[in-house]
Design a protein around this motif. Structure first.
Motif, PDB file in Angstrom:
ATOM      1  N   UNK A  30     -11.183  15.650  53.788  1.00  0.00           N
ATOM      2  CA  UNK A  30      -9.920  14.970  54.029  1.00  0.00           C
ATOM      3  C   UNK A  30      -9.874  14.454  55.465  1.00  0.00           C
ATOM      4  N   UNK A  31     -10.311  15.280  56.400  1.00  0.00           N
ATOM      5  CA  UNK A  31     -10.330  14.859  57.808  1.00  0.00           C
ATOM      6  C   UNK A  31     -11.292  13.690  58.009  1.00  0.00           C
ATOM      7  N   UNK A  32     -12.421  13.726  57.313  1.00  0.00           N
ATOM      8  CA  UNK A  32     -13.375  12.616  57.420  1.00  0.00           C
ATOM      9  C   UNK A  32     -12.750  11.328  56.872  1.00  0.00           C
ATOM     10  N   UNK A  33     -12.035  11.449  55.757  1.00  0.00           N
ATOM     11  CA  UNK A  33     -11.366  10.261  55.196  1.00  0.00           C
ATOM     12  C   UNK A  33     -10.295   9.752  56.148  1.00  0.00           C
ATOM     13  N   UNK A  34      -9.531  10.679  56.736  1.00  0.00           N
ATOM     14  CA  UNK A  34      -8.500  10.265  57.685  1.00  0.00           C
ATOM     15  C   UNK A  34      -9.119   9.583  58.904  1.00  0.00           C
ATOM     16  N   UNK A  35     -10.254  10.126  59.358  1.00  0.00           N
ATOM     17  CA  UNK A  35     -10.935   9.509  60.507  1.00  0.00           C
ATOM     18  C   UNK A  35     -11.434   8.119  60.131  1.00  0.00           C
ATOM     19  N   UNK A  36     -11.953   7.954  58.917  1.00  0.00           N
ATOM     20  CA  UNK A  36     -12.438   6.646  58.466  1.00  0.00           C
ATOM     21  C   UNK A  36     -11.275   5.658  58.364  1.00  0.00           C
ATOM     22  N   UNK A  37     -10.161   6.129  57.852  1.00  0.00           N
ATOM     23  CA  UNK A  37      -8.974   5.256  57.755  1.00  0.00           C
ATOM     24  C   UNK A  37      -8.504   4.861  59.148  1.00  0.00           C
ATOM     25  N   UNK A  38      -8.469   5.838  60.050  1.00  0.00           N
ATOM     26  CA  UNK A  38      -8.037   5.542  61.421  1.00  0.00           C
ATOM     27  C   UNK A  38      -8.991   4.537  62.080  1.00  0.00           C
ATOM     28  N   UNK A  39     -10.290   4.700  61.828  1.00  0.00           N
ATOM     29  CA  UNK A  39     -11.271   3.758  62.384  1.00  0.00           C
ATOM     30  C   UNK A  39     -11.063   2.363  61.802  1.00  0.00           C
ATOM     31  N   UNK A  40     -10.832   2.270  60.512  1.00  0.00           N
ATOM     32  CA  UNK A  40     -10.564   0.966  59.874  1.00  0.00           C
ATOM     33  C   UNK A  40      -9.301   0.337  60.461  1.00  0.00           C
ATOM     34  N   UNK A  41      -8.284   1.180  60.649  1.00  0.00           N
ATOM     35  CA  UNK A  41      -7.029   0.675  61.221  1.00  0.00           C
ATOM     36  C   UNK A  41      -7.261   0.180  62.645  1.00  0.00           C
ATOM     37  N   UNK A  42      -8.056   0.912  63.419  1.00  0.00           N
ATOM     38  CA  UNK A  42      -8.357   0.510  64.793  1.00  0.00           C
ATOM     39  C   UNK A  42      -9.084  -0.834  64.794  1.00  0.00           C
ATOM     40  N   UNK A  43     -10.088  -1.003  63.906  1.00  0.00           N
ATOM     41  CA  UNK A  43     -10.836  -2.272  63.838  1.00  0.00           C
ATOM     42  C   UNK A  43      -9.922  -3.419  63.399  1.00  0.00           C
ATOM     43  N   UNK A  44      -9.092  -3.132  62.436  1.00  0.00           N
ATOM     44  CA  UNK A  44      -8.162  -4.158  61.964  1.00  0.00           C
ATOM     45  C   UNK A  44      -7.240  -4.597  63.099  1.00  0.00           C
ATOM     46  N   UNK A  45      -6.720  -3.583  63.820  1.00  0.00           N
ATOM     47  CA  UNK A  45      -5.816  -3.899  64.937  1.00  0.00           C
ATOM     48  C   UNK A  45      -6.545  -4.705  66.009  1.00  0.00           C
ATOM     49  N   UNK A  46      -7.814  -4.409  66.275  1.00  0.00           N
ATOM     50  CA  UNK A  46      -8.593  -5.153  67.269  1.00  0.00           C
ATOM     51  C   UNK A  46      -8.796  -6.600  66.793  1.00  0.00           C
ATOM     52  N   UNK A  47      -9.146  -6.754  65.508  1.00  0.00           N
ATOM     53  CA  UNK A  47      -9.336  -8.113  64.988  1.00  0.00           C
ATOM     54  C   UNK A  47      -8.034  -8.900  65.031  1.00  0.00           C
TER      55      UNK A  47
END
Length: 166
Positions: free
Chosen positions: A143-160
């Motif tokens: 679950x933590x790995x999925x949350x970290x992956x989601x957070x990373x995707x959100x960070x990349x999306x926000x950067x783009x």
């Protein structure tokens, strides 16, 4: 406070969940493995001792009563007949005390087996708890790995998004 901090505060770690039960599980396993084989010694059985004392008391009373009746039938005098029938009455009661030995043996064996079953049940409960804690820890890691992956995707999306706005 971040979500991860809240989660760590609420859910004990796997080490906390498994450390104590695993010690107890080992203790119970040692008890199971170090159990002595079943033995039954009628001379050391407290219940048999109670039965023997009770039968001896009743046998003594029966012997006295039988001797008194036999003496009364022969004019009130003590004689070998009265003594013999009194002794026979006593011996009959003492045989009754020995007749209970198989039942006492079975009761002791049942108690021994039940204690072993209880130890196995305790061991299995602790083993199940330990397995559940490991499964919960695996789930938490996933679950933590999925949350970290989601957070990373959100960070990349926000950067783009920020890059497109600029």
């Amino acid at each position: 406070m971040t979500y991860e901090e809240k989660k760590k505060e609420q859910v004990p770690s796997v080490a906390q969940n498994t450390a104590q039960p695993s010690v107890k599980k080992e203790d119970i396993a040692n008890k199971i493995l170090s159990r002595e084989d079943f033995t039954f010694d009628v001379n050391e059985d407290a219940l048999y001792d109670q039965y023997a004392q009770q039968y001896a008391r009743i046998g003594q009373q029966a012997m006295t009563d039988t001797m008194a009746r036999a003496q009364a039938m022969t004019g009130g005098y003590g004689n070998s007949y009265a003594q013999n029938v009194g002794q026979q009455a006593y011996q009959e009661y003492m045989r009754g005390a020995n007749d209970i030995i198989p039942d006492l043996y079975q009761m002791a064996l049942n108690r021994y087996m039940m204690e072993g079953d209880q130890l196995m049940t305790q061991y299995n409960i602790l083993a199940d708890r330990e397995a559940l804690a490991r499964e919960q820890a695996r789930y938490d890691r996933e679950w933590e790995a999925q949350q970290a992956a989601i957070a990373e995707e959100q960070r990349r999306y926000d950067q783009e998004w920020e890059a497109q706005k600029a």
